[in-house]
Design an enzyme around this catalytic site. Structure first.
Site, PDB file in Angstrom:
ATOM      1  NE  ARG A  57       6.356  -0.832  10.446  1.00  0.00           N
ATOM      2  CZ  ARG A  57       5.354  -0.924   9.553  1.00  0.00           C
ATOM      3  NH1 ARG A  57       5.395  -0.383   8.362  1.00  0.00           N
ATOM      4  NH2 ARG A  57       4.379  -1.684   9.966  1.00  0.00           N
ATOM      5  NE  ARG A  89       7.541  -3.083   6.047  1.00  0.00           N
ATOM      6  CZ  ARG A  89       6.067  -3.114   5.766  1.00  0.00           C
ATOM      7  NH1 ARG A  89       5.478  -2.474   4.995  1.00  0.00           N
ATOM      8  NH2 ARG A  89       5.474  -3.565   6.965  1.00  0.00           N
ATOM      9  CE  LYS A 139      -2.350  -1.065   3.885  1.00  0.00           C
ATOM     10  NZ  LYS A 139      -1.591  -2.505   4.139  1.00  0.00           N
ATOM     11  NE  ARG A 173      -4.268  -1.757  10.262  1.00  0.00           N
ATOM     12  CZ  ARG A 173      -3.304  -1.274   9.591  1.00  0.00           C
ATOM     13  NH1 ARG A 173      -3.410  -0.161   9.123  1.00  0.00           N
ATOM     14  NH2 ARG A 173      -2.321  -1.862   9.351  1.00  0.00           N
TER      15      ARG A 173
END
Ligand code: ADP
Length: 194
Positions: free
Chosen positions: A138, A132, A18, A93
């Site tokens: 993260r 990622r 996204k 969400r």
């Protein structure tokens, strides 16, 4: 408000692409990106109270409570002037968030043009997020258990949001596996049909 605005919900599980596709859409269509994940990470980085609160949920792969998210989005919409439209990324969400978004938009003379969903098998999502995680810094990308929690939360709480837009005849699903440009072309075709 301008009724010719394009307001898109870009939808899909964690790791569906996204964020990547949003960047390209902003460039092509001149829209305002509204990523709730990015907004929370900005607060996290700045050490605000909102960021500290959000972190306790995000780091575990859980959703931040609806009212916190909704207030933050309201704030962003009301302080954005002269936009050609929004790309909502990672929001709504939950069904409660979708209902709140509709109410917010209606009161500003706006509406959702459509939802575009990126369809990606779970095994590929896990591989992408793992990749990622090597560079994203993260906490929620770096632990397999947290990734599994996020996918479960997506299935339980977020997937019903697709139904919400399907009922309004605003739902289109796209194959999210393939080259970035190839996927972008398919998204663009849907965008151009609005
Ligand atoms: P991803 O799509 O990879 O999960 P995001 O950046 O969209 O990444 O979201 C990261 C985290 O931020 C989520 O796991 C959740 O904790 C929080 N978050 C983001 N958007 C929302 C939202 N709309 N509602 C609740 N929590 C959210």
């Amino acid at each position: 408000m301008i009724s010719g605005m394009l307001n898109i919900v870009l939808f899909g599980p964690p790791g569906a692409g996204k964020g990547t596709q949003s960047e390209k859409l902003i460039e092509k269509y001149g829209l305002t990106h509204l990523s709730t994940g990015d907004l929370f990470r900005k607060h996290l980085g700045e050490g605000t109270d909102l960021g500290k609160l959000a972190r306790t949920y995000m780091d575990q792969g859980h959703l931040v409570p609806d009212q916190v998210v909704i207030s933050m989005v309201e704030d962003k919409i009301s302080t954005t002037k002269d936009s050609k439209g929004f790309i909502f990324d990672g929001f709504p969400r939950t069904t409660a968030q979708a209902e709140a978004l509709d109410a917010m938009l209606i009161s500003n003379g706006m509406k959702i043009s459509g939802m575009i969903a990126l369809d990606v098998p779970h095994e590929i999502l896990k591989e992408r997020i793992k990749e990622r995680g090597k560079t994203s810094n993260r906490a929620d990308d770096q632990n397999e258990e947290k990734v599994n929690t996020r996918i479960k939360v997506y299935l339980d709480e977020t997937l019903p949001v697709a139904k919400y837009y399907e009922k309004q005849d605003k739902y289109t699903s796209i194959n999210g596996v393939g080259g970035i440009d190839e996927i972008f072309e398919e998204i663009s075709e849907v965008m151009d049909s609005y």
